[in-house]
Design an enzyme around this catalytic site. Structure first.
Site, mmCIF file in Angstrom:
data_model
loop_
_atom_site.group_PDB
_atom_site.id
_atom_site.type_symbol
_atom_site.label_atom_id
_atom_site.label_comp_id
_atom_site.label_asym_id
_atom_site.label_seq_id
_atom_site.Cartn_x
_atom_site.Cartn_y
_atom_site.Cartn_z
ATOM 1 C CG ASP A 251 29.509 -75.300 -47.327
ATOM 2 O OD1 ASP A 251 29.905 -75.285 -48.571
ATOM 3 O OD2 ASP A 251 29.531 -76.710 -46.960
ATOM 4 C CG ASP A 252 29.463 -73.838 -51.684
ATOM 5 O OD1 ASP A 252 30.618 -73.614 -51.286
ATOM 6 O OD2 ASP A 252 29.022 -74.466 -52.407
#
Ligand SMILES: *[C@@H]1O[C@H](CO)[C@@H](O)[C@H](O)[C@H]1NC(C)=O
Ligand SMILES: *[C@@H]1O[C@H](CO)[C@@H](O)[C@H](O)[C@H]1NC(C)=O
Length: 443
Positions: A251-252
């Protein structure tokens, strides 16, 4: 003769470049935000009965060692040494004035037995667990109300063994929100450096309501298909500096946050004065992100010298209706990205809501976003900027951006935005002016 003069000139140029680099590196680091502590009092986890065989559960040893640090209170604090070996443990709390030191070859490994993961209250700025209503599992390494904490060593590993949690998420059998690998709440003067973080159940490093936090020389690894394994998420925190790290997760990589809809608005603690620099990494989601939980406001963020490979979105500012809050003075510069789905995305329709009590009239304000000196290779779509109908994004200023040469399969898309684009290729959209007159930040 000419050759000699030429080589002297080249030499001189090289020396002056090196000298200026050094000066640059000297000034532009996190040093100074939190003083490094060297502690005279040292104890080893093995003094408390820990066994590094990868099988023995050592939660009690960690708790007793940290109890000793908390209650004996040696002047200058205490260093807890983790020698080489694999130390299986459930979650434990840190205390103030301590260093958790992982030797080369030391692994703190999370147990996969959920009964060693106590539940704690949801964060007030989220109102509930991020994934499931109610409480949430405490992070593997946890701290609340601390100051003067260092987590460092010789690149030992903190391994969350996340597969167990990722599978519950995939099978929808999670009862409560998954734990972070490290969460520090209401804490200040924190250094996290020279540690490898691996396979976090959920977000890796989550400083929330914190100040003066330095995270540098860390490596954060999780498979690209691992759900919600954000790298570093400064949340309602200020004076945070993240630098010289490699992050590759599902993810980020870095996401600056400040609470969720009506709960975040009511709690009202912004993130501000956040510096992110010299980060390299890859992920199917975002490289440098602001949001989507932005309800307390996000101000004065600088991200620079970022290198991204095999990314979903390179630079992503994301919020939604119901969030409220202001996102202002965000600068991202000197970014190189390669094999990217979308280079730049600024959007007002991203992220879910905690419940149906959010106020649809709580529109976020997004202004003064500067993105400059960005270079991309093999970028499928250069970018999109979609403001909110009754709250257009303003002062969105792009300059010196090259995200591939036309023809591009999917061109830029914009709506509800005021700003400018100078030296941007491919050309963004007619909504953006071709001069920087509307930009508040000087170029
Ligand atoms: C650890 O800290 C959490 C949050 O502050 C608290 O709820 C919990 O009781 C603490 N656990 C122990 C064993 O002290
Ligand atoms: C640990 O890793 C960091 C980041 O990759 C690196 O800069 C540093 O030299 C390493 N330190 C040691 C002691 O190996």
């Amino acid at each position: 003769m000419l050759r000699l003069v030429f080589s002297i000139l080249v030499c001189f140029a090289a020396i002056s470049i090196l000298a200026s680099r050094e000066a640059f590196a000297d000034v532009v680091t996190c040093s100074g935000l939190v003083p490094m502590r060297y502690r005279n009092d040292k104890i080893s986890i093995t003094d408390f009965g820990a066994v590094g065989d990868g099988r023995t559960l050592n939660t009690k040893a960690f708790m007793e060692a940290i109890y000793r640090i908390e209650h004996l209170r040696r002047r200058g604090g205490t260093l807890l040494y983790i020698p080489p070996g694999v130390y299986l443990t459930g979650s434990f709390n840190l205390t103030s004035h301590m260093t958790l030191y992982l030797a080369r070859g030391a692994v703190i490994k999370a147990t996969q037995d959920a009964k060693h993961w106590p539940l704690i209250a949801p964060l007030p700025s989220y109102g509930r667990g991020r994934e499931r209503p109610g409480g949430r599992y405490m992070s593997l390494i946890h701290g609340d109300g601390l100051r003067d904490v260092v987590i460092t060593g010789e690149n030992g590993t903190i391994d969350g063994q996340g597969a167990f949690w990722w599978n519950m998420w995939r099978q929808r059998t999670l009862q409560f929100t998954r734990p972070n690998l490290i969460e520090l709440i209401n804490s200040r003067s924190i250094i996290i450096s020279n540690v490898i973080f691996k396979n976090s159940p959920f977000w890796n490093i989550h400083p929330v309501y914190c100040s003066n936090v330095v995270i540098r020389y860390v490596t954060i690894l999780a498979p690209p298909d691992s759900p919600n394994t954000d790298g570093i998420d400064p949340d309602s925190s200020h004076h945070v500096c993240i630098e010289d790290s490699y992050i590759s997760t599902g993810d980020d990589l870095v996401a600056v946050k400040s609470g969720w809809d009506e709960y975040g608005i009511a709690y009202g603690i912004p993130s501000h004065d956040i510096t992110i620099r010299r980060i390299t990494g890859s992920s199917p989601f975002s490289g440098i992100a602001v949001g989507s939980e932005t309800s307390g406001g996000i101000l004065d963020v600088l991200a620079e010298h970022i290198t991204l490979y095999n990314m979903g979105v390179g630079i992503h500012v994301k919020t939604n209706i119901g969030r409220g809050g202001i996102i202002r003075n965000i600068t991202v510069s000197n970014v190189y990205m390669e094999n990217v789905r979308k280079g730049i995305k600024i959007a007002g329709d991203v992220g879910d809501h905690p419940d149906d009590k959010f106020n649809p009239n709580a529109l976020p304000v997004v202004k003064d976003i500067t993105i400059k000196d960005v270079w991309g290779e093999n970028v499928q779509q250069p970018g999109s900027i979609h403001g909110i109908k009754n709250s257009p994004f303003t002062g969105i200023c792009l300059s010196n951006i090259n995200l591939g040469t036309p023809p591009i399969k999917t061109p830029w898309q914009c709506s509800d935005v005021v700003g400018s684009a100078v030296k941007v290729s491919p050309w963004p959209c007619s909504e953006l002016a071709a001069t920087h007159q509307t930009c508040s930040i000087p170029f």
